[in-house]
Design an enzyme around this catalytic site. Structure first.
Site, PDB file in Angstrom:
ATOM      1  N   ILE A 182       0.859  -1.184   0.000  1.00 27.18           N
ATOM      2  CA  ILE A 182       0.000   0.000   0.000  1.00 27.18           C
ATOM      3  C   ILE A 182       0.894   1.232   0.000  1.00 27.18           C
ATOM      4  O   ILE A 182       1.806   1.348   0.823  1.00 27.18           O
ATOM      5  CB  ILE A 182      -0.941  -0.011   1.212  1.00 27.18           C
ATOM      6  CG1 ILE A 182      -1.870  -1.229   1.123  1.00 27.18           C
ATOM      7  CG2 ILE A 182      -1.748   1.277   1.295  1.00 27.18           C
ATOM      8  CD1 ILE A 182      -2.748  -1.434   2.337  1.00 27.18           C
ATOM      9  N   THR A 183       0.650   2.140  -0.945  1.00 36.60           N
ATOM     10  CA  THR A 183       1.557   3.265  -1.162  1.00 36.60           C
ATOM     11  C   THR A 183       0.882   4.593  -0.860  1.00 36.60           C
ATOM     12  O   THR A 183      -0.340   4.718  -0.955  1.00 36.60           O
ATOM     13  CB  THR A 183       2.068   3.264  -2.615  1.00 36.60           C
ATOM     14  OG1 THR A 183       0.956   3.424  -3.510  1.00 36.60           O
ATOM     15  CG2 THR A 183       2.764   1.952  -2.943  1.00 36.60           C
TER      16      THR A 183
ATOM     17  N   THR B 184       2.236  10.976  -0.952  1.00 36.66           N
ATOM     18  CA  THR B 184       3.406  11.850  -0.854  1.00 36.66           C
ATOM     19  C   THR B 184       4.594  11.346  -1.676  1.00 36.66           C
ATOM     20  O   THR B 184       5.377  12.145  -2.185  1.00 36.66           O
ATOM     21  CB  THR B 184       3.840  11.977   0.614  1.00 36.66           C
ATOM     22  OG1 THR B 184       3.961  10.655   1.174  1.00 36.66           O
ATOM     23  CG2 THR B 184       2.828  12.776   1.419  1.00 36.66           C
ATOM     24  N   ASN B 185       4.739  10.035  -1.775  1.00 41.87           N
ATOM     25  CA  ASN B 185       5.822   9.420  -2.555  1.00 41.87           C
ATOM     26  C   ASN B 185       5.229   8.318  -3.438  1.00 41.87           C
ATOM     27  O   ASN B 185       5.565   7.141  -3.281  1.00 41.87           O
ATOM     28  CB  ASN B 185       6.881   8.808  -1.635  1.00 41.87           C
ATOM     29  CG  ASN B 185       7.631   9.832  -0.828  1.00 41.87           C
ATOM     30  OD1 ASN B 185       8.276  10.714  -1.374  1.00 41.87           O
ATOM     31  ND2 ASN B 185       7.542   9.719   0.486  1.00 41.87           N
TER      32      ASN B 185
ATOM     33  N   GLY C 128      -0.324   6.619   6.582  1.00 38.61           N
ATOM     34  CA  GLY C 128      -0.676   7.257   7.843  1.00 38.61           C
ATOM     35  C   GLY C 128      -0.962   6.251   8.943  1.00 38.61           C
ATOM     36  O   GLY C 128      -0.920   5.033   8.728  1.00 38.61           O
TER      37      GLY C 128
ATOM     38  N   GLY D 116       4.944   4.255   9.226  1.00 40.77           N
ATOM     39  CA  GLY D 116       3.928   5.265   9.478  1.00 40.77           C
ATOM     40  C   GLY D 116       4.488   6.666   9.450  1.00 40.77           C
ATOM     41  O   GLY D 116       5.628   6.897   9.026  1.00 40.77           O
TER      42      GLY D 116
ATOM     43  N   CYS E 138       7.521  12.543   5.373  1.00 38.45           N
ATOM     44  CA  CYS E 138       7.493  12.419   6.831  1.00 38.45           C
ATOM     45  C   CYS E 138       8.882  12.376   7.455  1.00 38.45           C
ATOM     46  O   CYS E 138       9.021  12.610   8.652  1.00 38.45           O
ATOM     47  CB  CYS E 138       6.690  11.193   7.245  1.00 38.45           C
ATOM     48  SG  CYS E 138       7.446   9.620   6.798  1.00 38.45           S
TER      49      CYS E 138
END
Length: 328
Positions: free
Chosen positions: A142-143, A146-147, A227, A245, A278
């Protein structure tokens, strides 16, 4: 030419013939492939089944073949890096093209491949031991938004190098650029002698499809970048999970620091891709004796010091009832 390469060629011929006559149909699940995008499916079961078939072929290939395929994946990323960066910014409305160029190239060039997975042998007075790593099988990944493409190439190189296939549930806000990238990667893999559908995804990813991927019986390992909610879901999926995370890293500066260099590094790091990543600096803690000097040097390096009434305006933007605002 080995059996895996022959099978891959046959599958590509069938795929092309099917696409010429329209969207391929699955007798039990409806349409399986979307248009002419290799590896992009319209339902999760088809994506997992295709990845499982590819993994069986892939696990039988030699390390030399894997090396050629991994280099092809790296090269196709380099070939399309400007388009990937530009389209990711346009679709997600996050970050900037200049830094996404560098991030994609970093992941394409520096992600470790088969060179760290070679068998190791140890001998001693009590015998011989061979350490040889085995693949998990089909990995569910799962991506984040943001990237988006950076995570795909980073995950894919590592997973494919280890003999696995991977099914991606991309962030919905980046589904178009990710689907194109996965199609390019599949084309490069097949052209280099690998099996079709070694990397798959679904055309319309969602929170629901991410949950289904985590629970799918055909998935052996879950890898999540996102997240706190999706990380928690992965940890509670009942499967082995590797989860990254959100981060909130501080920069700590004391009186022993090279203050001007520290200030420049903090500003450069915190401004990477508009600070959406992050792992970049989010706050600074400095000892009192150099705090004013550090602020001055940060301004010289391109930072902006908020003062006066602007502080209250900024507070209203980012703080809601004593907590970080959730709508910005």
């Amino acid at each position: 030419m080995n059996e895996a390469q022959l099978n891959a060629i046959v599958e590509q011929v069938v795929l092309r013939l099917t696409n010429q006559g329209g969207t391929a149909k699955s007798p039990s699940r409806g349409p399986a492939l979307i248009g002419k995008r290799p590896g992009v499916f319209d339902d999760l079961d088809s994506a997992v089944d295709a990845a499982a078939k590819a993994q069986q072929q892939w696990s039988a290939t030699t390390l030399d073949t894997r090396a050629v395929v991994i280099e092809a994946m790296r090269q196709v990323t380099r070939d399309h890096v400007e388009e990937l960066a530009r389209d990711a910014v346009a679709e997600t409305k996050l970050g900037n093209v200049k830094d996404k160029l560098q991030k994609n190239l970093l992941c394409a060039n520096k992600t470790p491949g088969i060179e760290i997975l070679r068998p190791l042998a140890y001998s001693g007075d009590h015998g011989l031991m061979l350490t040889e790593r085995a693949p998990f099988g089909v990995i569910g990944a799962i991506t984040p938004s943001t990237n988006p493409t950076e995570t795909i190439i980073n995950n894919a190189i590592g997973m494919v190098s280890g003999g696995n296939s991977v099914v991606f549930n991309c962030h919905p806000s980046a589904k178009q650029v990710c689907a194109r990238f996965i199609a390019w990667l599949n084309e490069a893999i097949v052209a280099a002698g690998g099996p079709a559908n070694l990397i798959t995804t679904i055309a319309e990813p969602s929170i629901e499809s991410a949950g289904a991927l985590m629970k799918h019986k055909g998935i052996r390992l879950i890898v999540v970048t996102g997240g706190p909610a999706v990380v928690k879901a992965a940890m509670n999926s009942g499967k082995r999970a590797i989860a990254a995370g959100p981060g909130n890293p501080p920069a700590v500066v004391d009186e022993t620091a090279h203050v001007a260099q520290a200030a420049k590094d903090i500003v450069d790091g915190a401004s990477l891709d508009n600070n959406i990543v992050c792992i970049v600096e989010k706050e600074v803690m400095a000892v009192a004796s150099i705090a004013d000097q550090l602020k001055s040097e940060m301004v010289k390096a391109g930072a902006y010091e908020v003062t006066g009434s602007a502080i209250n305006a900024l507070e209203k933007l980012v703080v809601d009832d004593g907590h970080p605002a959730r709508d910005w």
